[in-house]
Design a protein around this motif. Structure first.
Motif, PDB file in Angstrom:
ATOM      1  N   ILE A 146       0.874  -1.186   0.000  1.00  0.00           N
ATOM      2  CA  ILE A 146       0.000   0.000   0.000  1.00  0.00           C
ATOM      3  C   ILE A 146       0.906   1.229   0.000  1.00  0.00           C
ATOM      4  O   ILE A 146       1.811   1.325   0.834  1.00  0.00           O
ATOM      5  N   THR A 147       0.698   2.134  -0.933  1.00  0.00           N
ATOM      6  CA  THR A 147       1.684   3.204  -1.133  1.00  0.00           C
ATOM      7  C   THR A 147       1.068   4.604  -1.014  1.00  0.00           C
ATOM      8  O   THR A 147      -0.138   4.784  -1.181  1.00  0.00           O
ATOM      9  N   ASN A 150       3.407  10.551  -2.396  1.00  0.00           N
ATOM     10  CA  ASN A 150       4.560  11.424  -2.670  1.00  0.00           C
ATOM     11  C   ASN A 150       5.588  10.841  -3.635  1.00  0.00           C
ATOM     12  O   ASN A 150       6.379  11.594  -4.196  1.00  0.00           O
ATOM     13  N   TRP A 158       9.680   0.104  -4.384  1.00  0.00           N
ATOM     14  CA  TRP A 158      10.338  -0.388  -3.171  1.00  0.00           C
ATOM     15  C   TRP A 158       9.972  -1.858  -2.958  1.00  0.00           C
ATOM     16  O   TRP A 158      10.778  -2.648  -2.504  1.00  0.00           O
ATOM     17  N   SER A 175      -1.774   5.065  -3.969  1.00  0.00           N
ATOM     18  CA  SER A 175      -2.539   6.187  -3.415  1.00  0.00           C
ATOM     19  C   SER A 175      -3.586   6.620  -4.429  1.00  0.00           C
ATOM     20  O   SER A 175      -3.293   6.759  -5.619  1.00  0.00           O
ATOM     21  N   VAL A 209      -7.939  -0.763   1.620  1.00  0.00           N
ATOM     22  CA  VAL A 209      -6.827  -1.044   2.555  1.00  0.00           C
ATOM     23  C   VAL A 209      -7.305  -1.968   3.674  1.00  0.00           C
ATOM     24  O   VAL A 209      -6.634  -2.940   4.023  1.00  0.00           O
ATOM     25  N   VAL A 224       3.266   2.170   3.289  1.00  0.00           N
ATOM     26  CA  VAL A 224       4.046   3.401   3.419  1.00  0.00           C
ATOM     27  C   VAL A 224       3.058   4.557   3.384  1.00  0.00           C
ATOM     28  O   VAL A 224       2.254   4.666   2.452  1.00  0.00           O
ATOM     29  N   ILE A 229      -2.108   6.449   9.843  1.00  0.00           N
ATOM     30  CA  ILE A 229      -2.657   5.301   9.120  1.00  0.00           C
ATOM     31  C   ILE A 229      -1.737   4.078   9.281  1.00  0.00           C
ATOM     32  O   ILE A 229      -2.204   2.937   9.324  1.00  0.00           O
ATOM     33  N   LEU A 247       5.525   1.712   7.304  1.00  0.00           N
ATOM     34  CA  LEU A 247       6.371   2.899   7.429  1.00  0.00           C
ATOM     35  C   LEU A 247       5.478   4.125   7.565  1.00  0.00           C
ATOM     36  O   LEU A 247       4.513   4.286   6.797  1.00  0.00           O
ATOM     37  N   GLY A 248       5.804   4.962   8.530  1.00  0.00           N
ATOM     38  CA  GLY A 248       4.970   6.121   8.824  1.00  0.00           C
ATOM     39  C   GLY A 248       5.630   7.435   8.455  1.00  0.00           C
ATOM     40  O   GLY A 248       6.585   7.484   7.670  1.00  0.00           O
ATOM     41  N   ALA A 250       7.303  11.433   9.352  1.00  0.00           N
ATOM     42  CA  ALA A 250       8.652  11.796   9.797  1.00  0.00           C
ATOM     43  C   ALA A 250       8.691  13.248  10.272  1.00  0.00           C
ATOM     44  O   ALA A 250       7.813  14.046   9.944  1.00  0.00           O
ATOM     45  N   CYS A 281       9.539  11.950   2.896  1.00  0.00           N
ATOM     46  CA  CYS A 281       9.616  11.523   4.290  1.00  0.00           C
ATOM     47  C   CYS A 281      11.033  11.713   4.826  1.00  0.00           C
ATOM     48  O   CYS A 281      11.269  11.558   6.013  1.00  0.00           O
ATOM     49  N   ASN A 403      12.735   8.938  11.557  1.00  0.00           N
ATOM     50  CA  ASN A 403      13.141   8.517  10.214  1.00  0.00           C
ATOM     51  C   ASN A 403      14.600   8.894   9.973  1.00  0.00           C
ATOM     52  O   ASN A 403      15.452   8.047   9.859  1.00  0.00           O
ATOM     53  N   SER A 448       8.180   6.193  13.019  1.00  0.00           N
ATOM     54  CA  SER A 448       8.358   6.222  11.560  1.00  0.00           C
ATOM     55  C   SER A 448       8.348   4.817  10.965  1.00  0.00           C
ATOM     56  O   SER A 448       8.409   4.675   9.740  1.00  0.00           O
TER      57      SER A 448
HETATM   58  P1  NAD Z   1      -1.635   8.463   3.904  1.00  0.00           P
HETATM   59  O1  NAD Z   1      -1.343   7.777   5.179  1.00  0.00           O
HETATM   60  O2  NAD Z   1      -2.734   9.453   3.872  1.00  0.00           O
HETATM   61  O3  NAD Z   1      -1.997   7.384   2.765  1.00  0.00           O
HETATM   62  C1  NAD Z   1      -1.187   6.268   2.527  1.00  0.00           C
HETATM   63  C2  NAD Z   1      -2.058   5.129   2.005  1.00  0.00           C
HETATM   64  O4  NAD Z   1      -3.040   4.815   2.984  1.00  0.00           O
HETATM   65  C3  NAD Z   1      -2.790   5.462   0.726  1.00  0.00           C
HETATM   66  O5  NAD Z   1      -2.701   4.373  -0.155  1.00  0.00           O
HETATM   67  C4  NAD Z   1      -4.215   5.716   1.191  1.00  0.00           C
HETATM   68  O6  NAD Z   1      -5.171   5.345   0.237  1.00  0.00           O
HETATM   69  C5  NAD Z   1      -4.339   4.850   2.417  1.00  0.00           C
HETATM   70  N1  NAD Z   1      -5.254   5.412   3.429  1.00  0.00           N
HETATM   71  C6  NAD Z   1      -5.559   6.714   3.628  1.00  0.00           C
HETATM   72  N2  NAD Z   1      -6.432   6.828   4.656  1.00  0.00           N
HETATM   73  C7  NAD Z   1      -6.661   5.579   5.112  1.00  0.00           C
HETATM   74  C8  NAD Z   1      -7.470   5.046   6.177  1.00  0.00           C
HETATM   75  N3  NAD Z   1      -8.193   5.839   6.962  1.00  0.00           N
HETATM   76  N4  NAD Z   1      -7.462   3.713   6.373  1.00  0.00           N
HETATM   77  C9  NAD Z   1      -6.724   2.905   5.593  1.00  0.00           C
HETATM   78  N5  NAD Z   1      -5.959   3.358   4.560  1.00  0.00           N
HETATM   79  C10 NAD Z   1      -5.924   4.675   4.328  1.00  0.00           C
HETATM   80  O7  NAD Z   1      -0.258   9.104   3.392  1.00  0.00           O
HETATM   81  P2  NAD Z   1      -0.027  10.097   2.171  1.00  0.00           P
HETATM   82  O8  NAD Z   1      -0.586  11.427   2.516  1.00  0.00           O
HETATM   83  O9  NAD Z   1      -0.441   9.456   0.905  1.00  0.00           O
HETATM   84  O10 NAD Z   1       1.562  10.163   2.149  1.00  0.00           O
HETATM   85  C11 NAD Z   1       2.312  11.061   2.906  1.00  0.00           C
HETATM   86  C12 NAD Z   1       2.781  10.421   4.182  1.00  0.00           C
HETATM   87  O11 NAD Z   1       3.565   9.274   3.882  1.00  0.00           O
HETATM   88  C13 NAD Z   1       3.686  11.322   5.000  1.00  0.00           C
HETATM   89  O12 NAD Z   1       3.358  11.182   6.341  1.00  0.00           O
HETATM   90  C14 NAD Z   1       5.074  10.784   4.715  1.00  0.00           C
HETATM   91  O13 NAD Z   1       6.031  11.052   5.721  1.00  0.00           O
HETATM   92  C15 NAD Z   1       4.780   9.344   4.616  1.00  0.00           C
HETATM   93  N6  NAD Z   1       5.835   8.628   3.907  1.00  0.00           N
HETATM   94  C16 NAD Z   1       6.677   7.871   4.658  1.00  0.00           C
HETATM   95  C17 NAD Z   1       7.713   7.212   4.047  1.00  0.00           C
HETATM   96  C18 NAD Z   1       8.665   6.393   4.863  1.00  0.00           C
HETATM   97  O14 NAD Z   1       9.529   5.758   4.283  1.00  0.00           O
HETATM   98  N7  NAD Z   1       8.573   6.361   6.172  1.00  0.00           N
HETATM   99  C19 NAD Z   1       7.893   7.308   2.665  1.00  0.00           C
HETATM  100  C20 NAD Z   1       6.996   8.073   1.921  1.00  0.00           C
HETATM  101  C21 NAD Z   1       5.958   8.731   2.571  1.00  0.00           C
END
Ligand code: NAD
Length: 484
Positions: A146-147, A150, A158, A175, A209, A224, A229, A247-248, A250, A281, A403, A448
């Protein structure tokens, strides 16, 4: 619409599920460019069934043959780099150079997968006379990834090359904000010879998801995205007895010492916080400026002011993101911080409805402010002042995230001091974005990352496989012992 409706990918065919659709926007114009299906548990179940059907043949194909697909896929990524980069720019907003770099990183990730046959042979030892123990790695089965928005091309890559080269069949849930790149990934993999059913794509959001977390036919799941989430997904997937790596978000700190090289530090810090509009991130979010570092801050201000939104900095992902980022800055300013470079109310001529936010540097932020504690995810650097490196580390280590952290200094002993003590999974010295490159694994600590192991590099081998321990005896004279 610039693009036809996005479709799921099932058994090697693109299909339009009968589910509600959501608009996909181009962040640089604010205009809808496509629609994405919001899949349900039904579509997830169909993907699992299709992946399961492909698993017996794929998992028993020798790894040396499996990776041939990825040699060809890497070449295709390089051949199509400009086209893939243009697609990333359209759905995510990244400027051309950043989007190209993303695709080239996908190629590097694929290159690592091609090396897996060389680095994953099992182990064998004669443990008693005529008795042999060996360990072989087997794929987990049907797995899911699940991605986030960004990195629409890189983050799917990955998981895809390593998980699939190691013999799994994978379901990707991109996403819903950036679903277009996934189609090209699937098409290029098919062109590279990936058999139908080894990769499935299910588009959607929360409902899809949750269905992936719950489905008993999925053995491992990587996620990620944001910490909020990631926690939900980790709890839910492990509650249904899957292995999970989530992965969360940062909050990355750069500790800047007064002896740091002025030019290098200033340019690296600004590039780190503003690259990809701060939506990485690994982006620098807080600079902890130790003692007299005004000369470095002044140079950073020059660099940030010289950047042209629309040319050097792309838009952020949405109007909601713009509002969130603005709110953090407004609140910090009201609480006494000084805005040195102000990216609020940025517009780009001809793209007035795009979600542009200029690079922003805000000084004299205190550690208790929300802008110092929470993930802003925009081109914003908050400067917290401290008197010494111990105080700087205390600021860094108070963050629940972990992170990345970096230190800028010319002193080896200060660098070592910070590297050892920073509570982060990826630490840099004089590096603004300390992303480890293959074969080293990517992954943070604390809030993270939830779960054991890492998502890329060598660390991912453990996650995407299960070890089988085999004991054999071909020696009738070996006698009877406790192993008999
Ligand atoms: P997000 O958590 O909103 O969404 C990520 C995924 O979760 C998406 O596929 C989305 O459809 C799904 N999702 C969204 N809401 C959900 C819910 N309530 N229940 C289940 N699934 C749900 O993240 P984003 O805004 O797409 O991405 C940005 C975030 O990702 C930032 O916090 C960034 O730091 C993080 N990130 C972390 C890394 C890492 O390596 N740690 C890498 C890239 C991005």
């Amino acid at each position: 619409m610039r693009y036809p409706d996005v479709q799921n990918y099932l058994g090697g065919t693109f299909v339009a599920p009968d589910v509600p659709m959501t608009d996909v926007y181009d962040p640089s114009s604010g205009e809808p460019i496509s629609r994405v299906p919001m899949s349900t548990a039904r579509e997830v179940d169909a993907a699992v069934r299709s992946a399961r059907a492909a698993f017996p043949a794929w998992s028993t194909t020798p790894i040396k043959d499996r990776v041939q697909v990825f040699y060809r896929y890497k070449a295709l990524l390089e051949q199509h780099v400009n086209e893939l980069a243009a697609l990333i720019s359209e759905e995510n907003g990244k400027i051309a150079g950043e989007a190209r770099a993303e695709v080239l990183k996908s190629a590097e990730l694929t290159e690592f997968a091609c090396s897996l046959p060389q680095i994953t042979p099992g182990e064998v030892l004669e443990v008693s006379r005529g008795v042999e123990c060996r360990v072989e790695r087997f794929p987990v089965g049907v797995v899911a990834s699940i991605t986030p928005f960004n990195f629409p091309n890189m983050v799917p890559n990955w998981s895809i090359p390593n998980a699939i080269a190691l013999g799994n069949c994978l379901i990707l849930k991109p996403s819903e904000l950036v679903p277009l790149s996934a189609r090209r990934i699937a098409e290029l993999l098919a062109e590279a010879g990936l058999p139908a059913g080894v990769l499935q794509i299910v588009h959607g959001g929360r409902e899809a998801v949750e269905a992936l977390c719950d489905h008993p036919g999925i053995g491992a799941l990587s996620f990620v995205g944001s910490t909020k989430i990631a926690k939900v997904v980790y709890r839910r997937a492990t509650a249904s007895l899957k292995r999970c790596l989530a992965l969360g978000g940062a909050k990355n700190h750069l500790i800047v010492m007064p002896d740091a090289d002025r030019e290098m530090t200033a340019s690296n810090a600004v590039a780190s916080m503003s690259g990809c509009a701060g939506q990485r991130c690994m982006a620098a979010s807080v600079m902890v400026a130790v003692a007299d570092t005004d000369h470095i801050v002044a140079r950073m201000v020059d660099h940030a002011r010289a950047m042209v939104p629309g040319r050097d900095v792309g838009p952020v992902i949405s109007a909601a993101a713009m509002e969130r980022i603005t709110r953090y800055i407004d609140e910090a300013e009201a609480a006494g911080a000084t805005v040195l470079v102000d990216g609020r109310r940025t517009t780009v001529s001809g793209r007035e409805r795009g979600y542009y936010f200029g690079p922003t540097i805000i000084d004299h932020v205190t550690p208790d402010m929300a802008i110092a504690q929470e993930e802003v995810f925009g081109p914003v650097l908050a400067i917290v002042r401290t008197e010494n490196v111990e105080q700087a580390l205390a600021v860094e280590n108070a963050s629940p995230y972990g992170n990345a952290a970096s230190v800028f200094t010319e002193s080896g002993s200060v660098a070592r001091f910070v590297m050892e003590r920073a509570s982060a999974g990826m630490v840099g010295v004089n590096v603004g974005v300390p992303v480890p490159r293959e074969p080293f694994s990517f992954g943070g600590w604390n809030d993270s990352k939830f779960g054991v192991g890492d998502i890329t590099g060598r660390g991912s081998i453990e996650f995407w496989t299960q070890a089988k321990k085999m004991t054999t005896k071909w020696n009738r004279e070996a006698g009877v012992n406790w192993m008999s």
